[in-house]
Design an enzyme around this catalytic site. Structure first.
Site, PDB file in Angstrom:
ATOM      1  N   ASP A 253       1.051  -0.954   0.439  1.00  0.00           N
ATOM      2  CA  ASP A 253       0.097  -0.625   0.315  1.00  0.00           C
ATOM      3  C   ASP A 253       0.433   1.118  -0.160  1.00  0.00           C
ATOM      4  O   ASP A 253       2.189   1.200  -0.317  1.00  0.00           O
ATOM      5  CB  ASP A 253      -1.414  -0.089   0.856  1.00  0.00           C
ATOM      6  CG  ASP A 253      -0.862  -0.367   1.973  1.00  0.00           C
ATOM      7  OD1 ASP A 253       0.617   0.087   2.809  1.00  0.00           O
ATOM      8  OD2 ASP A 253      -0.861  -0.936   3.135  1.00  0.00           O
ATOM      9  N   LYS A 275      -4.703   2.226   0.040  1.00  0.00           N
ATOM     10  CA  LYS A 275      -5.327   2.763   1.404  1.00  0.00           C
ATOM     11  C   LYS A 275      -4.614   4.494   1.595  1.00  0.00           C
ATOM     12  O   LYS A 275      -3.370   3.973   1.911  1.00  0.00           O
ATOM     13  CB  LYS A 275      -3.833   1.654   1.987  1.00  0.00           C
ATOM     14  CG  LYS A 275      -4.966   0.095   2.666  1.00  0.00           C
ATOM     15  CD  LYS A 275      -5.148   0.250   4.247  1.00  0.00           C
ATOM     16  CE  LYS A 275      -6.104  -0.880   3.964  1.00  0.00           C
ATOM     17  NZ  LYS A 275      -5.278  -1.454   5.413  1.00  0.00           N
ATOM     18  N   MET A 388      -1.975   8.840  12.616  1.00  0.00           N
ATOM     19  CA  MET A 388      -2.956   9.484  12.315  1.00  0.00           C
ATOM     20  C   MET A 388      -3.504  10.170  13.100  1.00  0.00           C
ATOM     21  O   MET A 388      -4.578  10.249  12.786  1.00  0.00           O
ATOM     22  CB  MET A 388      -4.149   7.785  12.517  1.00  0.00           C
ATOM     23  CG  MET A 388      -3.042   6.820  11.484  1.00  0.00           C
ATOM     24  SD  MET A 388      -3.897   5.741  11.105  1.00  0.00           S
ATOM     25  CE  MET A 388      -4.045   4.962  12.209  1.00  0.00           C
TER      26      MET A 388
HETATM   27  C1  LIG Z   1      -2.451   2.833   8.754  1.00  0.00           C
HETATM   28  S1  LIG Z   1      -1.017   3.195  10.310  1.00  0.00           S
HETATM   29  C2  LIG Z   1      -0.324   2.555  10.554  1.00  0.00           C
HETATM   30  C3  LIG Z   1       1.323   1.977  11.001  1.00  0.00           C
HETATM   31  C4  LIG Z   1       2.023   1.296  10.800  1.00  0.00           C
HETATM   32  N1  LIG Z   1       1.371  -0.264  11.273  1.00  0.00           N
HETATM   33  C5  LIG Z   1       3.587   1.074  12.309  1.00  0.00           C
HETATM   34  O1  LIG Z   1       3.705   0.292  12.658  1.00  0.00           O
HETATM   35  O2  LIG Z   1       3.528   2.282  12.153  1.00  0.00           O
HETATM   36  C6  LIG Z   1      -0.060   5.098   9.530  1.00  0.00           C
HETATM   37  C7  LIG Z   1       0.233   5.529  10.263  1.00  0.00           C
HETATM   38  O3  LIG Z   1       1.079   5.441  11.279  1.00  0.00           O
HETATM   39  C8  LIG Z   1       1.905   6.329  10.509  1.00  0.00           C
HETATM   40  N2  LIG Z   1       3.885   6.365   9.972  1.00  0.00           N
HETATM   41  C9  LIG Z   1       3.558   5.632   9.587  1.00  0.00           C
HETATM   42  N3  LIG Z   1       4.568   5.579   8.854  1.00  0.00           N
HETATM   43  C10 LIG Z   1       5.516   6.711   8.893  1.00  0.00           C
HETATM   44  C11 LIG Z   1       6.347   7.302   8.975  1.00  0.00           C
HETATM   45  N4  LIG Z   1       7.030   7.370   7.898  1.00  0.00           N
HETATM   46  N5  LIG Z   1       6.710   8.794   9.572  1.00  0.00           N
HETATM   47  C12 LIG Z   1       5.731   8.828  10.287  1.00  0.00           C
HETATM   48  N6  LIG Z   1       4.422   7.999  10.393  1.00  0.00           N
HETATM   49  C13 LIG Z   1       4.196   7.254  10.004  1.00  0.00           C
HETATM   50  C14 LIG Z   1       1.654   7.613  10.544  1.00  0.00           C
HETATM   51  O4  LIG Z   1       0.752   8.459  11.782  1.00  0.00           O
HETATM   52  C15 LIG Z   1       1.241   7.460   9.023  1.00  0.00           C
HETATM   53  O5  LIG Z   1      -0.629   8.040   9.581  1.00  0.00           O
END
Ligand SMILES: C[S@@+](CC[C@H](N)C(=O)[O-])C[C@H]1O[C@@H](n2cnc3c(N)ncnc32)[C@H](O)[C@@H]1O
Length: 485
Positions: A253, A275, A388
């Site tokens: 995604d 997504k 998020m």
């Molecule tokens: C659906 S969640 C998935 C989280 C993921 N499974 C994890 O463990 O990081 C998506 C959210 O993770 C956070 N996120 C994911 N990658 C990121 C990054 N490189 N920098 C900052 N926040 C991140 C943000 O808050 C984003 O909206």
């Protein structure tokens, strides 16, 4: 190609090493590990060489003098490692006289061969050569290959070798035999063995062999639910990388960047399952059903997810469907965004002076309405990491302040954490909404609230950190006779 790559059989044959220092030690060690009888010649061997001589009284003969003509006469290979030009030239002349292969350290013009850089996972040995042009390139490659070939890979090779006859008896065509071998090494049996479950590995190979030719054996694939970390490809686990090289189909995604996707096996099918916030390209249930269907068709299916699949990743829901459908699956954890952002922004999640605990929450409420357990979030000496949350930032700030949290409380937003375009915006609950509007935060972001944020200025790692892995190297002008000392 300037050199002919060969692996020489030297078991029981004589190898002469002339020299007493570190280079001589490496030559002697390698010759001994290949089963040669080694003659070490030097008037004053250094301590390391002497220790080697003392430990190997049978295979290693030591003469406390430079090499002589008679030593070379019956040798298969001779190494000059004395850094003494007169000794080297004599060795070369005797090698010519007796037609013996000769290598002299750092003297490519008088060498018959160069010594490669090796990764030894015996019986698997990988030899790397740059033709002596740039030993540092060979060293860098060796480090990469070492991370791919786990130390237990050699044992795995020996283990599966034990089934060679049984496989040959059962499978007659070469192509099918090759596929079976690939499935065995790269599939569940190999995984069982590498994780120490030898009995399960044997059982799996035997049951796979027994199933060959039976009509009732369905070609069941499997699903790997893999966490790819927050973005920096260096944060992938070895296991994730190994499975990425094995998958036939990859469902990914938005959070998976091109750099990570490029590490997937080249001929694997890639399916974008979307997504975007508020805009799912494919419904959650459709994704799960698709994975189950592809696996049932015999594919090795990878579901590649940002961060960790079980942390706000709906990974649990996806594999529930697989479990109910009887599809085998494996879960590989990844570094979750809060952990990655914390390290790359220099904001520790806990610190004895600021925070004794930390909580991870999602502010992705249904229809934009926040549904948070505020009692948990308002504890003192705690870091709150919010996933998020940027689209609800004003409501979040409001929630804290109206419940009595000081407007001067420190807060940070880390956007695109761990990636080359990471940005960190710091402020207080009082001004963070304006600061984030000014910064025009659009990428995936983690919000961190608590005293640890004040450490950001001091602890933020130098930006160059991620360039550690770039393939920069200086090419040495002089050719060398060895790839690695
Ligand atoms: C659906 S969640 C998935 C989280 C993921 N499974 C994890 O463990 O990081 C998506 C959210 O993770 C956070 N996120 C994911 N990658 C990121 C990054 N490189 N920098 C900052 N926040 C991140 C943000 O808050 C984003 O909206």
């Amino acid at each position: 190609m300037e050199h002919l790559p060969i692996f020489l059989t030297v078991k029981g044959k004589t190898i002469v090493v002339d020299g007493g220092g570190t280079v001589a030690v490496r030559r002697v060690e390698r010759a001994l590990s290949a089963g040669a009888n080694v003659i070490s010649c030097d008037p004053t061997p250094e301590e390391e060489l002497q220790a080697l001589i003392d430990r190997n009284p049978n295979a290693l003969t030591s003469f406390k003098r430079p090499a002589q003509r008679e030593d070379v006469k019956n040798a298969t290979v001779v190494y000059g490692a004395s850094e003494d030009n007169v000794r080297d030239q004599r060795l070369r002349a005797w090698s010519d006289e007796f037609k013996v292969l000769c290598n002299v350290a750092d003297e490519p013009d008088i060498c018959d061969f160069i010594t490669p850089s090796i990764v030894d996972r015996s019986p698997v040995v990988v030899a790397i050569s740059t033709g002596g042009a740039a030993p540092v390139v060979a060293r860098t490659l060796r480090a990469r290959i070492e991370t791919m070939l786990l130390p237990s890979f050699g044992q795995l090779t020996e283990f599966v070798g034990g089934f060679r006859q049984a496989i040959a008896n059962k499978i007659s065509t070469g192509r099918e035999r090759r596929h079976f071998w690939e499935r065995m090494i790269d599939g569940p049996a190999g995984d069982f063995f590498l994780s120490g479950e030898k009995d399960k590995a044997s059982n799996r190979i035997e049951s796979d062999l027994a199933a060959i030719g039976r009509d009732d054996a369905p070609p069941m694939g499997e699903v790997y639910l893999v966490g790819a970390g927050p973005g920096d490809p260096d944060l992938l686990t070895f296991k994730a990388l190994r499975l990425m090289q094995r998958a036939d189909v990859v469902l990914y995604d938005r959070l998976i960047g091109d750099e990570i996707l490029s590490l997937v096996r080249r001929d694997a099918e890639r399916i974008f399952v979307g997504k975007l916030p508020q805009k799912h390209t494919m419904g959650q249930d459709d994704i799960s059903q698709l994975m189950a269907k592809l696996a049932k068709e015999g594919n090795r299916v990878m579901r590649l997810k940002g961060g960790d699949p079980f942390t706000f990743g709906r990974g649990g829901e996806e594999i529930e469907v697989l479990a109910n459908a009887g599809v085998p699956f494996r879960v590989v954890p990844g570094i979750t965004a809060a952990a990655g952002c914390s390290a790359y922004a220099g904001i520790p999640l806990t610190h004895r002076d600021y925070a004794q605990s930390c909580v991870f929450v999602t502010a992705h409420g249904k229809n934009g309405i926040l549904d948070l357990d505020w009692d948990v979030l308002l504890r003192p000496s705690q870091t709150v990491a919010i996933y998020m949350g940027t689209s609800n930032l004003d409501k979040l700030v409001d929630g804290f302040v109206t419940r009595g949290v000081s407007e001067m409380t420190d807060i940070a937003i880390i956007e695109n954490g761990t990636r080359a375009n990471q940005r960190v915006v710091t402020g207080t609950l009082y001004n963070i909404v304006n600061l984030s509007i000014e910064a025009d935060i659009k990428g995936p972001s983690i919000i961190m609230i608590g005293g640890v944020v004040t450490l950001h200025q001091l602890l933020e790692p130098a930006k160059a950190a991620s360039s550690e892995t770039t393939f920069e190297m200086s090419i040495s002008a002089n050719k060398s006779t060895e790839e690695v000392r």
